[in-house]
Design an enzyme around this catalytic site. Structure first.
Site, PDB file in Angstrom:
ATOM      1  CE1 TYR A 187      -3.341  -2.710   0.153  1.00 32.34           C
ATOM      2  CE2 TYR A 187      -3.658  -2.276   2.493  1.00 32.34           C
ATOM      3  CZ  TYR A 187      -3.995  -2.975   1.353  1.00 32.34           C
ATOM      4  OH  TYR A 187      -4.973  -3.933   1.404  1.00 32.34           O
ATOM      5  CG  HIS A 237      -2.222  -8.507  -0.381  1.00 33.34           C
ATOM      6  ND1 HIS A 237      -1.606  -7.282  -0.325  1.00 33.34           N
ATOM      7  CD2 HIS A 237      -3.534  -8.229  -0.558  1.00 33.34           C
ATOM      8  CE1 HIS A 237      -2.502  -6.317  -0.453  1.00 33.34           C
ATOM      9  NE2 HIS A 237      -3.679  -6.868  -0.607  1.00 33.34           N
ATOM     10  CB  SER A 281     -14.356  -3.367  -0.886  1.00 30.50           C
ATOM     11  OG  SER A 281     -13.067  -2.961  -1.287  1.00 30.50           O
ATOM     12  N   PRO A 282     -16.420  -3.219   2.248  1.00 29.57           N
ATOM     13  CG  PRO A 282     -16.587  -2.607   4.503  1.00 29.57           C
ATOM     14  CD  PRO A 282     -15.589  -2.833   3.403  1.00 29.57           C
ATOM     15  CG  LEU A 283     -19.142   1.026   3.412  1.00 29.71           C
ATOM     16  CD1 LEU A 283     -18.759   2.354   4.047  1.00 29.71           C
ATOM     17  CD2 LEU A 283     -20.590   0.666   3.740  1.00 29.71           C
ATOM     18  N   GLY A 308     -17.088   2.762  -1.610  1.00 28.93           N
ATOM     19  CA  GLY A 308     -17.789   4.020  -1.385  1.00 28.93           C
ATOM     20  C   GLY A 308     -19.146   4.130  -2.037  1.00 28.93           C
ATOM     21  CG  LEU A 364     -23.042  -0.259  -0.902  1.00 27.92           C
ATOM     22  CD1 LEU A 364     -22.734  -1.529  -0.136  1.00 27.92           C
ATOM     23  CD2 LEU A 364     -24.459  -0.316  -1.473  1.00 27.92           C
TER      24      LEU A 364
END
Length: 326
Positions: free
Chosen positions: A57, A130, A208-210, A213, A215
């Site tokens: 990252y 990863h 990435s539960p949203l 972005g 959601l």
């Protein structure tokens, strides 16, 4: 807030974890270092106790210098290192517009030493592979993880973007504590793995539960991200013209529930998965402290089963154009 156990270990964390990636990588030009440090420190005060980063990252500041996420996380957490579960990852290198994978034992050994130094710690709580390296068998990777645990360099390990066969083979050699796969209302293709995790006593960490972005309802098209070449969302299909039509249809459903609970779209999206799966932990991220606080409070929202069923019924009738889609 309820604590959730990580696998079969003695590590327990709050139901919402912190994805640190966006401070340095994939969400645009890296946040200035001092601002990023402040965000990470404030997250601890809010209550976050699971911090997720990775050796790959990185991003480029306007002056051409490199923003390294592990280094920033390591500096930020020095005063509260023992209060959190620290997670990082090995095995992925960004090479221009593509990824290269290397999970060879030699590379893993090099990576762990680099991560320990950058994170300013003597051990990693959870060390992730990863991505699967097609050139290295899962038994080999698991064997190295077993050695690292015995040496005290890591407490436990996990695998990101894993499939069932690889997971079972690795788990048989050295018990896997967590997996980290994409999951959200718009990205449900790994739900069968949630059942496998329950069977094996593994915690599912949802990245990435949203839906990057989507959601939240805060973005309206790919044009929102076009000005920054380091923002990966500029080409994501959920923000395309046709993708937004489908995204907005779901947001209408979520908004109806959100009004009932005086909550945000993001909070309902997170609460939905938390109440469906007691061995799942989402790790949303943000550069904005108010959004971090709001996301964290999703762990205190008690959705009615009827609301979950209504959302599920609507999802069964919807299709989405979403990054990572199968």
């Amino acid at each position: 807030m309820e604590k959730r156990r990580l696998g079969q270990t003695d590590m327990y964390v709050n139901m919402i974890g912190l994805g640190c990636m966006g401070l340095s990588h994939a969400s645009g030009t890296p946040l200035p270092k001092e601002e990023a440090l402040q965000v990470l420190k404030e997250a601890h005060r809010i209550g976050y106790d699971l911090y997720d980063t990775a050796e790959c990252y990185t991003g480029v500041y306007p002056d051409g210098s490199i923003s390294n996420n592990e280094e920033i996380v390591g500096e930020a957490i020095k005063d509260f290192r023992d209060d959190i579960v620290l997670c990082t990852k090995f095995g992925v290198m960004h090479k221009g517009d593509h990824l290269e994978f290397d999970s060879s034992p030699q590379k893993i050994r090099e990576s762990i030493e680099g991560s320990l130094k950058r994170l300013q710690t003597d051990h990693i709580d959870i060390y992730y592979q990863h991505r699967i390296d097609p050139q290295v068998e899962p038994e080999v990777v698991a064997g190295v993880m077993k050695d690292l645990i015995q040496e005290g360099k890591i407490k436990a390990w996990g695998i990101s973007e894993v499939n069932e066969d690889y997971l079972r083979r690795a788990h048989a050699i050295c018990p896997v504590t967590v997996i980290q796969n994409r999951y959200s209302m718009m990205a449900r293709w790994h739900e069968h793995l949630i059942d496998v995790c329950q069977e094996l006593g593994i915690t599912y960490i949802a990245f990435s539960p949203l839906a990057n972005g989507a959601l939240t309802g805060a973005y309206h098209s790919q044009a929102d991200f076009k000005g920054d070449q380091q923002d990966f969302r500029r080409n994501m299909p959920q923000y395309s013209q046709t993708g937004m039509i489908k995204t907005n249809a779901l947001l209408e459903v979520i908004s109806q529930v959100a009004k009932k609970y005086h909550a945000t779209n993001a909070q309902i999206s997170l609460a939905w998965m938390l109440h469906k799966f007691p061995h799942l932990i989402p790790i949303p991220g943000s550069r904005k402290i108010d959004r971090l606080s709001s996301n964290f409070q999703a762990g205190n929202i008690q959705l009615l089963e009827t609301d979950i069923q209504m959302i599920d019924h609507q999802l069964e009738q919807m299709e989405f154009e979403v990054f990572g889609g199968h």
